[in-house]
Design a protein around this motif. Structure first.
Motif, short mmCIF file in Angstrom:
data_model
loop_
_atom_site.label_atom_id
_atom_site.label_comp_id
_atom_site.label_asym_id
_atom_site.label_seq_id
_atom_site.Cartn_x
_atom_site.Cartn_y
_atom_site.Cartn_z
N HIS A 1 0.74 -1.40 0.45
CA HIS A 1 -0.34 0.21 0.16
C HIS A 1 1.13 1.60 0.08
CE1 HIS A 1 -3.59 -2.43 0.49
NE2 HIS A 1 -2.68 -2.71 0.96
N HIS A 2 2.34 1.23 0.44
CA HIS A 2 3.12 2.58 0.27
C HIS A 2 3.73 2.37 -1.14
CE1 HIS A 2 3.00 1.44 4.79
NE2 HIS A 2 2.96 3.00 4.47
N SER A 3 3.39 1.10 -1.86
CA SER A 3 3.95 1.60 -3.06
C SER A 3 4.03 2.75 -3.86
CB SER A 3 4.53 0.18 -4.24
OG SER A 3 4.67 -0.47 -3.80
N PRO A 4 2.59 3.50 -4.20
CA PRO A 4 2.88 4.22 -5.22
C PRO A 4 3.82 5.52 -4.55
CG PRO A 4 0.43 3.53 -4.71
CD PRO A 4 1.69 3.18 -3.66
N VAL A 5 3.12 5.70 -2.98
CA VAL A 5 4.80 7.26 -2.50
C VAL A 5 5.65 6.97 -2.69
CG1 VAL A 5 4.39 6.54 -0.58
CG2 VAL A 5 4.46 8.91 -0.71
N ILE A 6 6.40 5.35 -2.36
CA ILE A 6 7.51 5.32 -2.71
C ILE A 6 8.27 5.17 -3.95
CG2 ILE A 6 9.22 3.44 -3.38
CD1 ILE A 6 9.09 4.30 -0.58
N VAL A 7 7.18 4.70 -4.77
CA VAL A 7 7.62 6.07 -6.64
C VAL A 7 7.92 6.65 -6.70
CG1 VAL A 7 6.70 5.39 -9.01
CG2 VAL A 7 7.15 3.42 -7.02
N GLN A 8 6.66 7.67 -6.39
CA GLN A 8 5.98 8.57 -6.60
C GLN A 8 7.36 10.20 -5.91
OE1 GLN A 8 2.55 10.47 -4.59
NE2 GLN A 8 3.66 13.08 -3.92
N THR A 9 8.18 9.28 -4.46
CA THR A 9 9.32 10.39 -4.20
C THR A 9 10.69 9.26 -4.92
OG1 THR A 9 9.36 8.53 -1.34
CG2 THR A 9 8.49 10.79 -1.70
N ALA A 10 10.58 8.42 -5.14
CA ALA A 10 11.47 7.69 -5.47
C ALA A 10 11.66 9.25 -7.52
CB ALA A 10 11.50 6.47 -5.83
N LYS B 1 -1.85 -0.32 -11.47
CA LYS B 1 -2.30 0.88 -11.73
C LYS B 1 -2.08 2.29 -11.94
CE LYS B 1 -5.90 3.10 -14.24
NZ LYS B 1 -7.51 3.61 -14.00
N GLY B 2 -1.24 2.50 -10.64
CA GLY B 2 -1.10 3.82 -9.85
C GLY B 2 0.00 4.03 -10.03
N VAL B 3 0.80 2.86 -10.08
CA VAL B 3 3.06 2.86 -10.50
C VAL B 3 2.97 3.65 -12.00
CG1 VAL B 3 4.69 1.58 -10.02
CG2 VAL B 3 3.47 1.52 -8.24
N ALA B 4 2.43 2.12 -12.71
CA ALA B 4 1.74 2.63 -13.81
C ALA B 4 2.18 3.76 -14.93
CB ALA B 4 1.20 1.52 -14.97
N GLU B 5 1.26 4.60 -13.60
CA GLU B 5 1.12 6.23 -14.26
C GLU B 5 1.80 6.70 -14.36
OE1 GLU B 5 -2.67 6.61 -12.74
OE2 GLU B 5 -4.14 5.59 -14.41
N LEU B 6 2.78 6.42 -12.32
CA LEU B 6 3.45 7.24 -12.64
C LEU B 6 4.54 7.71 -13.25
CD1 LEU B 6 3.06 7.48 -8.27
CD2 LEU B 6 3.37 9.12 -10.17
N THR B 7 4.98 6.31 -13.52
CA THR B 7 6.35 5.90 -14.55
C THR B 7 6.31 5.71 -16.38
OG1 THR B 7 5.79 3.21 -13.94
CG2 THR B 7 7.34 4.60 -12.70
N ASP C 1 10.57 10.04 -19.76
CA ASP C 1 12.11 10.16 -19.64
C ASP C 1 11.77 10.16 -18.25
OD1 ASP C 1 13.04 11.17 -21.85
OD2 ASP C 1 11.57 13.13 -21.46
N CYS C 2 10.52 9.43 -17.37
CA CYS C 2 11.11 9.03 -16.39
C CYS C 2 12.46 8.64 -15.77
CB CYS C 2 9.58 7.78 -16.31
SG CYS C 2 10.00 7.48 -13.91
N PRO C 3 12.97 9.13 -14.62
CA PRO C 3 13.84 8.12 -14.24
C PRO C 3 14.41 7.17 -13.76
CG PRO C 3 13.34 10.00 -12.92
CD PRO C 3 12.45 10.44 -14.10
N THR C 4 12.76 7.07 -12.84
CA THR C 4 13.00 5.50 -12.16
C THR C 4 12.55 4.29 -12.83
OG1 THR C 4 12.25 6.46 -10.46
CG2 THR C 4 12.10 4.67 -10.18
N LYS C 5 13.39 2.83 -12.64
CA LYS C 5 12.78 1.86 -13.42
C LYS C 5 12.23 1.08 -12.26
CE LYS C 5 14.85 2.86 -18.02
NZ LYS C 5 13.84 2.98 -18.77
N ILE C 6 11.14 0.32 -12.73
CA ILE C 6 10.39 0.06 -11.67
C ILE C 6 10.95 -1.60 -12.41
CG2 ILE C 6 7.90 -1.03 -10.94
CD1 ILE C 6 9.25 1.78 -10.49
N THR C 7 10.46 -3.06 -10.82
CA THR C 7 10.63 -4.41 -10.68
C THR C 7 9.42 -4.27 -10.22
OG1 THR C 7 12.91 -4.75 -11.89
CG2 THR C 7 11.97 -6.27 -10.92
#
Length: 299
Positions: A78-87, A119-125, A129-135
């Motif tokens: 549940h904290h993933s979106p804010v983790i990704v946002q701040t990353a 879905k929220g994580v996908a939208e954030l990235t 040009d997003c600098p953060t790669k996600i796994t």
């Protein structure tokens, strides 16, 4: 710098052991609670920085994200979106997110929230040009030690009950994954960005098993003679709904009972192909946990 959440938790502690065993050389910043047992961290010999704080505090997350190259987020999907946002805000190169195969459930309550998070994580990235790669890593039902909230409950039930009700005859499939295998997988994924960036993996146990097979293996390891009694799924749901009604919603196990009739087995073929993921057999893993249980009863 590597930032880790949940490193003192169940699968997180096995990830920590992998960092130790492989003599990880880089600086590691760990978010912990004041009540966390950090003895393994303190005696690891690695370059650890402990930071006490809450993932519910976005300003705290922004602060600890400063100077970080990679995030290993193990604690709470549940904290993933804010983790990704701040990353992204801090131009972190990579975020590895531990989610769940619960996203595949046919029941909305069990899966919709997880789907919304991914879905929220996908939208954030989504920006090229997003600098953060996600796994994304999605474990199945995690077990392996008495601190788990899955097999440990079944072990206690089977130890105490000579006659045990089983929903739908225990025909549904599950594929529990041992926390030891997750710790290894987390480490390998961390060390192989070229093979695992921008991908998602299901991390399951060696093979699918019927629930009744799992119960019988536990019973055999406990050296118990357990009689398993079939409870039709419809009747189990009826009882769960009755309990919910009688307690005015305070006890609501309706969907949990419904999911007992749902197959929860998922292939880890992609993980095996990309980073040689080879989980232990359930027979081996449950033997370890039952032995822990029996030893704890001797104390």
């Amino acid at each position: 710098m590597l930032l880790v959440t949940g490193i003192t938790g169940h699968s997180g502690s096995y990830f920590l052991k992998e960092l130790i065993n492989n003599k990880y050389e880089g600086p590691i910043r760990c978010i912990v609670r004041e009540t966390s047992d950090t003895s393994l961290l303190d005696n690891s010999g690695l370059n650890f920085e402990k930071v006490v704080g809450s993932l519910d505090d976005i300003e705290f997350i922004r602060k600890v994200m400063n100077g970080v190259d990679t995030v290993m987020h193990i604690y709470n999907i549940h904290h993933s979106p804010v983790i990704v946002q701040t990353a992204i805000e801090n131009k972190v190169k990579r975020a590895i997110l531990v989610h769940t195969t619960g996203i595949y459930s046919n029941f909305k309550y069990a899966s919709q929230g997880y789907k919304d998070i991914e879905k929220g994580v996908a939208e954030l990235t989504a920006d090229p040009d997003c600098p953060t790669k996600i796994t994304i890593l999605r474990p199945t039902m995690i077990y392996g030690d008495l601190c788990d909230s899955n097999m440990s409950k079944f072990i206690k039930m089977i130890d105490r009950l000579r006659i045990m009700p089983v929903i739908n005859g225990g025909k549904s499939l599950i594929q529990p994954v041992n926390a030891r295998d997750l710790g290894k997988a987390f480490y390998i994924v961390l060390m192989t960005p070229d093979r695992t960036e921008d991908k998602a993996y299901d991390l399951s146990g060696e093979k699918p098993l019927q629930m009744i097979e799992v119960f019988k293996l536990i019973s055999n390891n406990l050296n118990k003679k357990t009689t398993f009694v079939n409870v039709p799924l419809g009747f189990g749901v009826f009882l769960a709904r009755a309990a919910k009604l009688l307690t005015i919603g305070k006890i609501d196990y309706v969907e949990k009972v419904q999911r007992m009739g749902e197959d929860r087995s998922y292939s880890h073929e992609d993980a095996t192909r990309d980073f040689d993921y080879k989980p232990m057999s359930f027979e081996e893993g449950i033997q370890i946990e039952v032995k822990q249980y029996l030893m704890s009863n001797l104390k």
